[in-house]
Every structure is written in structure tokens, then in C-alpha cells.
Design a protein around this motif. Structure first.
Motif, short mmCIF file in Angstrom:
data_model
loop_
_atom_site.label_atom_id
_atom_site.label_comp_id
_atom_site.label_asym_id
_atom_site.label_seq_id
_atom_site.Cartn_x
_atom_site.Cartn_y
_atom_site.Cartn_z
N GLN A 379 0.83 -1.20 0.00
CA GLN A 379 0.00 0.00 0.00
C GLN A 379 0.88 1.25 0.00
O GLN A 379 0.60 2.22 -0.71
N ALA A 380 1.95 1.23 0.79
CA ALA A 380 2.86 2.37 0.83
C ALA A 380 3.59 2.54 -0.50
O ALA A 380 3.79 3.67 -0.98
N THR A 381 3.98 1.42 -1.12
CA THR A 381 4.67 1.51 -2.41
C THR A 381 3.76 2.07 -3.48
O THR A 381 4.13 2.98 -4.23
N PHE A 382 2.54 1.53 -3.57
CA PHE A 382 1.61 1.99 -4.59
C PHE A 382 1.07 3.38 -4.30
O PHE A 382 0.57 4.06 -5.21
N ALA A 383 1.18 3.82 -3.05
CA ALA A 383 0.72 5.17 -2.72
C ALA A 383 1.52 6.24 -3.46
O ALA A 383 1.04 7.36 -3.66
N GLN A 384 2.76 5.90 -3.87
CA GLN A 384 3.55 6.86 -4.66
C GLN A 384 2.77 7.28 -5.90
O GLN A 384 2.88 8.43 -6.34
N VAL A 385 2.01 6.35 -6.47
CA VAL A 385 1.22 6.65 -7.66
C VAL A 385 -0.17 7.16 -7.26
O VAL A 385 -0.60 8.23 -7.72
N ARG A 386 -0.86 6.42 -6.39
CA ARG A 386 -2.26 6.78 -6.10
C ARG A 386 -2.37 8.16 -5.44
O ARG A 386 -3.28 8.92 -5.74
N ASP A 387 -1.44 8.50 -4.56
CA ASP A 387 -1.52 9.79 -3.86
C ASP A 387 -1.14 10.95 -4.77
O ASP A 387 -1.36 12.11 -4.40
N ALA A 388 -0.54 10.64 -5.93
CA ALA A 388 -0.14 11.72 -6.84
C ALA A 388 -1.27 12.13 -7.76
O ALA A 388 -1.11 13.06 -8.56
N ALA A 389 -2.43 11.46 -7.67
CA ALA A 389 -3.52 11.73 -8.61
C ALA A 389 -3.96 13.19 -8.60
O ALA A 389 -4.34 13.73 -9.63
N ARG A 392 -0.83 18.99 -8.45
CA ARG A 392 -1.07 20.07 -9.40
C ARG A 392 0.21 20.64 -9.99
O ARG A 392 0.17 21.62 -10.73
N GLN A 393 1.33 20.03 -9.71
CA GLN A 393 2.60 20.57 -10.18
C GLN A 393 2.70 20.43 -11.70
O GLN A 393 2.29 19.44 -12.29
N LEU A 394 3.29 21.43 -12.35
CA LEU A 394 3.59 21.38 -13.78
C LEU A 394 4.95 22.03 -13.99
O LEU A 394 5.15 23.16 -13.53
N PRO A 395 5.89 21.37 -14.64
CA PRO A 395 5.83 20.05 -15.24
C PRO A 395 5.38 18.98 -14.23
O PRO A 395 5.62 19.09 -13.04
N LEU A 396 4.76 17.93 -14.77
CA LEU A 396 4.20 16.90 -13.92
C LEU A 396 5.28 16.07 -13.26
O LEU A 396 6.35 15.84 -13.83
N ARG A 397 4.98 15.63 -12.04
CA ARG A 397 5.83 14.61 -11.42
C ARG A 397 5.58 13.28 -12.13
O ARG A 397 4.46 13.03 -12.59
N PRO A 398 6.58 12.41 -12.23
CA PRO A 398 6.35 11.13 -12.91
C PRO A 398 5.25 10.30 -12.26
O PRO A 398 4.52 9.58 -12.95
N GLN A 399 5.10 10.41 -10.93
CA GLN A 399 4.05 9.66 -10.25
C GLN A 399 2.66 10.10 -10.71
O GLN A 399 1.75 9.29 -10.80
N ARG A 400 2.49 11.38 -11.00
CA ARG A 400 1.20 11.88 -11.49
C ARG A 400 0.92 11.31 -12.88
O ARG A 400 -0.24 10.97 -13.20
N ILE A 401 1.95 11.18 -13.70
CA ILE A 401 1.77 10.59 -15.03
C ILE A 401 1.26 9.16 -14.91
O ILE A 401 0.31 8.74 -15.57
N LEU A 402 1.89 8.39 -14.01
CA LEU A 402 1.47 7.00 -13.81
C LEU A 402 0.05 6.94 -13.23
O LEU A 402 -0.74 6.06 -13.59
#
Length: 595
Positions: A379-389, A392-402
Motif C-alpha cells: 500500500q505504501a509503495t503503490f501510494a507513490q502513484v495513487r496519492d499523486a492523482a 497540481r505541479q507542472l511540469p508533472l511529477r512522474p508519479q502523477r503521469i502514472l
């Protein structure tokens, strides 16, 4: 009379004669083997083969660079399970294909490379494009370090016999790449029209584990206090998945997968720890160090998966005892000493071991707290992606892209990655849906694999959504994939994670030397430079989108999925390293220390 096809106008078939040619016999043979596509490039040494192909239902997929053609044939083979076929020209053409063919070879992908060569009667005279300067001409020697076998045809009668051996060798045992090297006159020399072509030799039964050895391994698993299952990329079939999860669930044993094993067991499985090594998790690496018995199946303990074989970080073998199962006897004990080594098919071996396990331990085991510990860690590992949904940063963080990919793509989408964040980040923290597929260049980590391999994947899986998730370096390395995608009407979505840099190497250099030089793309004034990839896509006839605010990536992805057209989405991304809980010896080298 002519017929229109996706690869151009085909001439009418020639009238029957009493003779034929090596090229026409070879095409007839490929048809009988079920070959549907040949990927490649034309040249004066292979046009006789192409002429024969023009009268065949086999489609020739035209590329503008041989490396791209080889990667596409590789991607086709990975998604279909059938051998990919790539056609190259003499000398520079065949040498352009080296990287793509070697990438397939390193990842145990069945691939047959057919290469034209100079006329046999000109060997050693240095005719046009012959590869000989300080030694006699032998272009097949260029491929020999990585192919399973290379054949050079010296008589037209041998062409189809060698082709039969080539397909058999590529697909049996540990699959891999082979080379069929054909002097151009061997394609054109006449042969009797009734010359038979060799039938495809039936594959031998894969080596099987004995009942006694299966019982012995099962007994070791049952007795072990902290056993661990470690799986590679050879367990992608439903029976293979069932075999490994059956053992794990009955004995409550955690599972670790290599980079190439991502998706072999669903990321949602409650006993799956994830990937070990440099890009693994703290918990996964801890379990690899604390295991007293490791059952490794179809994996070579690659350097990054094993933290450069440094037992301070990953895998302590010994004192842990290792049981290793692999189709290739050369891999048994290559990197760690084995207590039991088994040359066998992974699925049949694990199935036999699973049956023995249930006989020896009828009552399923329970390891208190194990599944909860795994759940919290994952859950902690996948949170890197899920919590980035909502980032609002631009350029995007890679986690937001995923995160946007995960939320928008169909569950059975195929992610074809290149190298960098797209490969390492997806393998580490992207919760791949059970119906999805992850395709990546593991053995040679080839930049430029993703854009071209995605085309082959789409050819082999025309109804699935295929995404080439790539960096701007990887996209730049294979811009030639774009016109081919448009020509063939392949609805690949090229998502370019654009940080104007070879980001992973830039990060490593900056972390270890305090400067990033020669890794970032800048103009003469030192300002970041990037092509307009969306405009390049449009110039080729694809759809092109540029992300200018954080919400547009999901919108553009949804549009591209719905439109079913080739599309390029240019995504500005910050340069952010993938977390690395493990170790890689290159860090020691950077600091002047050597192991």
C-alpha cells in the motif's frame, strides 16, 4: 492485374513454371509455419525475397531503420508467443539491427533474423557493403556472441533446411534469437518447382522434473522456516501463474518477482512482495536477506535485482539454501551456489512440486502477520502513484503521469516501456491490473526499445490499447516509429515523459559528482531544449497533444483511447529519481570504490 494491400500494390502471381527459386520456397515455408508478418527494410540483397513475399498472404511491415524493425518483431513475439521475423540487408543494414536482435536474445524472445548478404561468388573481393577490412568477410560473426545459432547458406538446396532449423532453435529450450544469413544469389538461384519444403519440426517435450526430485523440493519447502519464492519472466501463462500461487497460498510463502517477472503474478496478490534489488522495496529486500530457503524459477539473478550480488542489501545465499529451476542449464548456479539445480520447464516443475506439497502437508499453513505486513508495504509503495492523482505541479511529477495512466487506460492495456523512470517506476510502484501487460527491455535495458516494440505489440494484439511509455531520449532514438505507425494504422499511444534530459543518468551524475554534464538537452545558451513531439506526431499524420495543465494528460489519454489512431502525447515532466532502497555497484565506482 494487381491487388491493393496495406504494404502497397502487389503484382499478380506469376504463371506456373517448372522451376522456382530459393526465395519463393522460403516464403512458402514461412506460410506453412504460420508466419503472418515480416518486419524489416529493403535492400538490394533481399529484394528477391521481397518479390516472392509480394505474392504471399504474409504482410511485410516496412520500417525506416533496422533497429526499429527488430524491436517491433521482438514486441510481436512477446505479446503473441510466436516467433518474430525480421528482414535485413547486407552490412550496414544487418549491423543496424544488432541492438534490436540482441535485446530480444537477452530477454529470451524467439526471433528469426533473415539477412541478405553479398553474392556468394564475390566473397573476399570487397563488393559493395561487404563487411571485411582486416579479416575475411563474415557478417554472421557479428551476431554470434548473442544469437543461439547463425547459419550462412552456401547452396540454394540448404536454404529451407537451415530455415527449419532456425525456427526450431529459436523456439525450443530457452527461446532466443537466431540468424539466417543468405547470400543474395541463393534467393534467386533456380530449384525444381516441386522441391518440398521441410515441415516445422515438432518441439521436443520440455525437460520435466522427476517425481522424486519434486518430492524432495516439496519437503524442503515444508520444512523451511522462512521460505521465499522468486520468479522470473517465464511464468506468464495461466497454468504457470496457478502453479506458483498454488504453492505460495498453501504454504503461506511470500513471492518476489524479477523485473521481467512483473505481472506474472498479479500485483494485487496478498503474498506478492514485489521486486527486489536496487529498485525494490525495503520489505522485499529484507525478506530476501532473511530467507532460509529460496526457490528461484526462471530467473538469472540479474545485477540490479540482486543489488550487485551484495548480501548487505539483497540475497544472502549462503547461508540461505537455493533451489534453482531453469530451462537453461547455464543459468543454474551462475550467480549463487545451488543446493538443488533443476533443468526443467517452470510450469510443469512447479505443478509437480505443488502436488507434492499438498501430499506432504495436507493442511494449509499460516504465517501470522505475513499478509498484513505485505499489505501495508505494498500500500505504501503503490501510494507513490495513487496519492499523486491530485498533484497540481507542472511540469508533472512522474508519479502523477502514472496515476493518470492507471485511472484512464482500459484494464487490459499493454504498457511498453523504454529505460528510465518509465521502466523502473512502473516496475516498482505501478499496480498493474491483472488483465494488463508490462513489456520492457530487461536484459540489455535498450533505449529506443519502447516506441518500436509497441508497434509490434499492436500488430500482435490489434484490439488492445497499447501505450509506449517512454522518455524524450527514447522517443528521439526511434522517431522512425511514428511514420510506420501511421502507415499501418496502428493506434499506439506514445506518451513521452519529457524532462529534456537523459534523466536517470543525469540524476546519477548529479548525485555522485554534483554536476550533470553531457546528460541534459540544452541549446547553446544553456537553456533546456526539447523538440515539439506532438508537432512531430502531427507532421507524420498522427494525432498530437501537448500537456499544458495538470488535468490535460487524462483528457488527452481518454481521447487517444477513444479515437483508436496513432497519437503522441508530449508530457512535460520534472527530473525526479526513482527511489532506490537497494544497491548498485556503479555507485561504488563513482566514488572510487571497487568490489
Amino acid at each position: 492485374m494487381t491487388t491493393q494491400t496495406p504494404t502497397g500494390t502487389r503484382p499478380a502471381a506469376p504463371a506456373p513454371t517448372e522451376s522456382t527459386t530459393g526465395a519463393r520456397l522460403l516464403v512458402r515455408q514461412l506460410e506453412s509455419y504460420g508466419v503472418e508478418y515480416v518486419f524489416g527494410l529493403c535492400g538490394h540483397t533481399n529484394i528477391a525475397f521481397l518479390e516472392a513475399l509480394a505474392h504471399s498472404p504474409i504482410e511485410f511491415v516496412v520500417f525506416r531503420h533496422e533497429q526499429a524493425a527488430a524491436h517491433a518483431a521482438d514486441g510481436y513475439a512477446r505479446i503473441t508467443g510466436r516467433p518474430g521475423v525480421v528482414l535485413t540487408h547486407v552490412g550496414p543494414g544487418m549491423m543496424n539491427a544488432v541492438t534490436g536482435v540482441a535485446s530480444a536474445a537477452m530477454d529470451s524472445v524467439p526471433l528469426v533474423c533473415i539477412s541478405g548478404d553479398i553474392p556468394s561468388y564475390y566473397y573476399g573481393r570487397h563488393p559493395h557493403q561487404e563487411v571485411n577490412l582486416h579479416n575475411d568477410g563474415d557478417q554472421a560473426a557479428i551476431f554470434r556472441p548473442f544469437v543461439k545459432r547463425a547459419w550462412t547458406v552456401h547452396r540454394p538446396e540448404d536454404l529451407t533446411r537451415f530455415a527449419e532449423r532456425a525456427f526450431w532453435t529459436a523456439t525450443t529450450g530457452r527461446p532466443g534469437a537466431v540468424l539466417l544469413n543468405v547470400p543474395m544469389d541463393m534467393f534467386s538461384r533456380p530449384l525444381p518447382a516441386d522441391t518440398p519444403v521441410p515441415a516445422a519440426a515438432p518441439p521436443p517435450a520440455p525437460p520435466a522434473i522427476t517425481d522424486e526430485l519434486a518430492e524432495r523440493i516439496a519437503a524442503e519447502l515444508v520444512r523451511a522456516e522462512q521460505p521465499l519464492l522468486y520468479i522470473g519472466g517465464g511464468l506468464r501463462t495461466a497454468p504457470g501463474r496457478a502453479a506458483v500461487t498454488g504453492i505460495a497460498e498453501h504454504l503461506d510463502v511470500p513471492i518476489v518477482h524479477s523485473l521481467m517477472g512483473k505481472g506474472a503474478v498479479p500485483d494485487s496478490h496478498p503474498l506478492l512482495l514485489g521486486m527486489p534489488g536496487f529498485w525494490g522495496s525495503e520489505l522485499t529486500n529484507r525478506y530476501t536477506r532473511e530467507a532460509d530457503l529460496v526457490l528461484a524459477v526462471g530467473t538469472r539473478f540479474a545485477e540490479t535485482d540482486a543489488s550487485s550480488w551484495d548480501d548487505r542489501y539483497t540475497w544472502r545465499i549462503p547461508p540461505a539454501r537455493l533451489i534453482q529451476i531453469d530451462l537453461d542449464p547455464a543459468e543454474i548456479g551462475r550467480n549463487y551456489p545451488v543446493e538443488i539445480g533443476v533443468v526443467a520447464d517452470a510450469t510443469t516443475a512447479l505443478s509437480a512440486i505443488g502436488r507434492a506439497v499438498t501430499r506432504l502437508a495436507a493442511t494449509p499453513a499460516t504465517r501470522p502477520g505475513l499478509r498484513e505486513e505485505i499489505r501495508v508495504s505494498r500500500q505504501a509503495t503503490f501510494a507513490q502513484v495513487r496519492d499523486a492523482a491530485g498533484d497540481r505541479q507542472l511540469p508533472l511529477r512522474p508519479q502523477r503521469i502514472l496515476a493518470d495512466l492507471l485511472a484512464t487506460l482500459p484494464a487490459d492495456s499493454v504498457l511498453v516501456t523504454d529505460v528510465g523512470w518509465n521502466k523502473n517506476g512502473v516496475a516498482q510502484c505501478y499496480p498493474l491490473p491483472e488483465a494488463g501487460r508490462f513489456v520492457t527491455p530487461g536484459g540489455s535495458s535498450t533505449m529506443g526499445f519502447g516506441p518500436a516494440a509497441a508497434l509490434g505489440v499492436q500488430v500482435g494484439a490489434p484490439d488492445r490499447t497499447v501505450v509506449a511509455l517512454i522518455g524524450d531520449g527514447g522517443m528521439s532514438a526511434q522517431l522512425a516509429a511514428l511514420p510506420t505507425a501511421v502507415e499501418r494504422g496502428l493506434p499506439v499511444i506514445f506518451v513521452v515523459m519529457n524532462n529534456a534530459s537523459h534523466g536517470t543518468i543525469s540524476d546519477l551524475q548529479a548525485a555522485n559528482y554534483g554536476v550533470s554534464y553531457g546528460c541534459d538537452f540544452t541549446d547553446r545558451a544553456g537553456r533546456p531544449y526539447t523538440p515539439d513531439f506532438a508537432a512531430l506526431g502531427r507532421a507524420c499524420g498522427a494525432d498530437g497533444y501537448t500537456v499544458t495543465n495538470p488535468d490535460e494528460l487524462a483528457e488527452h489519454l481518454a481521447a487517444a483511447v477513444a479515437n483508436r489512431r496513432p497519437a503522441v502525447i508530449d508530457v512535460p515532466m520534472v527530473n525526479e529519481p526513482v527511489p532506490t532502497p537497494g544497491h548498485w555497484n556503479i555507485k561504488d565506482i563513482y566514488q572510487g570504490e571497487f568490489s
